[in-house]
Write an enzyme that holds these catalytic residues in place. Structure first.
Site: not given
Length: 531
Positions: A78, A80, A83, A85, A193
């Site tokens: 969320g 936190k 970056n 989305v 990632d």
């Protein structure tokens, strides 16, 4: 509407149709790029054509995401997340995904725009493609195709109705391998990632790889940020991510698919424990119990072996992306058929090569939107809609070079030094094109284009068709885009893109591009007046 070029050698932004076409060079002040007229059909810069790549206004993205409301967040963790989305919807009703970077992630807007444009060159049915970006003050945003059917992480780790069946898991592995191999072939081999949250499912339930992982993601714009849950050993040693690192991360995704369990927050546990199981042939111990034994041990062993290769400590011992594809491709058809033992032989194999992903994923079939009332099509539009390459060839031969007038201004010196050889190459290309010797036409037109003294949208359109005739749709699409960049309102360039996209099985993109071409052609016939 400002279109951004998807070709390496383009120095001018591609402009699609507008009431007053806006032409600009890429080296103008970035702050001026958002001053755009509206498009002919009232959509935003990208909204009317998925094949395009454009710069968005910040106001467009605020409106699409309800001012970046927390209710629109779709990314892991969320608000936190560093970056975030968001999902959003443009005024033309198209859904998009918007990645919002932290304020100082990219201090240099030109650097951010350049990187976004590079990623935006990529177009593939296995990618959730990047369709635009926004730079406004401190804001740095990426805009991608929205995938409505959640992530692989959701379907594997937090499923509600059913876990993905074995055949679907193999399809995910193959499609993501194909996406990585395509990116590698296009000169973008690094993906940071790579994990189950980066694998998204489109409206048909087909898995796609998020384009966001292709974007450099750091303050200096040179290095990749990396979530330690998916970090290859060499990154911890020297801070570098390489092409081999992507294979390591792909191995962790294979483990997710096999086990149905979330990767632990440590690469060492992931690699060591999984490899111990593989070496010990503890297949049943690692396999997802929710599959209830409905998988092929032979196929699982192949995937185990591939995961083992990917998770090797030494990067040089890991497989290339093309090896991932060649290993996984044979499993797809076998698994589809083995899931349905009541069919036999060739018929069984052929049918289940085509089992829709939404069936295997257990999601409702996408309902097609009502089609718009058909308009009478021009001969070129009709040929493109029918994928009639012979008719398109006849059209381009008849058109000759009448649309190229005024595109070249050459000095006397350029005429005397280069024109004879260039025009001779083009003439030989024209003769080969007329006689349907398309390989020779490609070679001759390439000689003309590579010199670079003259530009010709017609040559690019003819070479585009020649590539299609030689079964090279990727090259055909690049040429059609280049023709658009030379002449932003030339309907033929859009028609050729539509055909190339259809050849690449990007049918929705092709339909949108065909519609755009028809609008441009009708506008020209009206003498440039709007509808």
């Amino acid at each position: 509407r400002v279109w951004v070029s998807q070709l390496d050698r383009v120095t001018m932004g591609c402009c699609a149709s507008t009431e007053q076409p806006l032409r600009r060079t890429e080296n103008k002040d970035h702050r001026q790029q958002h001053r755009r007229p509206s498009s002919v059909n009232g959509a935003s810069a990208v909204g009317s054509s998925e094949a395009g790549f454009a710069e968005f206004l910040l106001s467009e993205l605020k409106s699409a995401t309800n001012n970046f409301s927390s209710d629109n967040i779709v990314s892991e963790s969320g608000e936190k997340a560093p970056n975030v989305v968001y999902e959003g919807r443009l005024q033309n009703r198209r859904w998009i995904a918007v990645k919002k970077f932290t304020k100082m992630a990219w201090p240099d807007p030109k650097q951010f725009a350049a990187e976004a444009k590079e990623v935006g060159k990529l177009r593939h049915k296995r990618l959730a493609n990047l369709i635009g970006y926004c730079c406004d003050g401190d804001e740095r945003l990426l805009v991608a195709e929205f995938m409505p059917n959640e992530t692989l992480a959701k379907h594997l780790f937090h499923w509600e109705n059913q876990t993905p069946e074995w055949a679907m898991r193999l399809r995910v592995a193959l499609y993501i391998a194909e996406a990585l191999d395509y990116c590698t072939s296009e000169g973008r081999p690094l993906y940071h990632d790579l994990n189950a949250y980066r694998v998204l499912f489109d409206e048909n339930g087909d898995p796609r790889l998020s384009c966001f992982g292709l974007m450099k993601n750091s303050r200096d714009g040179k290095s990749y940020s990396t979530n330690l849950a998916y970090t290859p050993p060499e990154y911890l040693r020297n801070g570098r991510v390489t092409q081999e690192s992507v294979s390591f991360s792909f191995g962790t995704v294979l483990l997710d698919l096999l086990s149905g369990k979330h990767i632990p927050p440590s690469h060492s546990f992931c690699a060591c424990q999984a490899l111990d199981m593989i070496r010990g042939k503890n297949i049943l111990l690692l396999m997802d119990s929710h599959l209830e034994g409905n998988f092929s041990t032979e196929e699982a062993t192949v995937v185990f072996d591939l995961a083992s290769q990917c998770l090797q400590y030494e990067p040089r011992e890991r497989p290339k992306t093309k090896d991932l594809v060649s290993t996984l491709t044979p499993l797809q058809n076998k698994s589809d058929a083995s899931s349905y033992p009541f069919l036999f032989g060739v018929k069984r194999l052929k049918i289940f090569r085509l089992v829709p992903s939404y069936v295997m994923l257990g999601i409702p079939k996408r309902e097609e939107a009502p089609s718009t009332p058909p308009r009478p099509l021009s001969p070129m539009a009709d040929a493109c809609s029918r994928m009639d390459l012979t008719a398109i060839h006849q059209f381009l031969v008849m058109q000759h070079y009448k649309d190229d007038e005024g595109t070249n201004e050459l000095s006397f010196q350029e005429w005397t030094q280069q024109m004879r050889d260039m025009l001779d190459a083009r003439k030989r290309g024209d003769l080969a094109f007329r006689d349907k010797d398309f390989k020779t036409a490609v070679d001759c037109y390439s000689q003309f284009i590579d010199v670079g003294t003259m530009i010709s949208q017609t040559v690019h359109a003819r070479r585009s068709l020649s590539y299609l005739m030689c079964d090279q749709p990727d090259a055909a699409l690049r040429d059609a885009m280049q023709a658009q960049c030379i002449s932003p309102d030339w309907s033929t360039a859009f028609y050729m893109q539509a055909v190339a996209l259809a050849k690449l099985d990007m049918h929705k993109d092709a339909a949108d591009m065909l519609n755009e071409a028809t609008i441009l052609e009708e506008k020209k016939q009206r003498g440039g007046k709007g509808p």
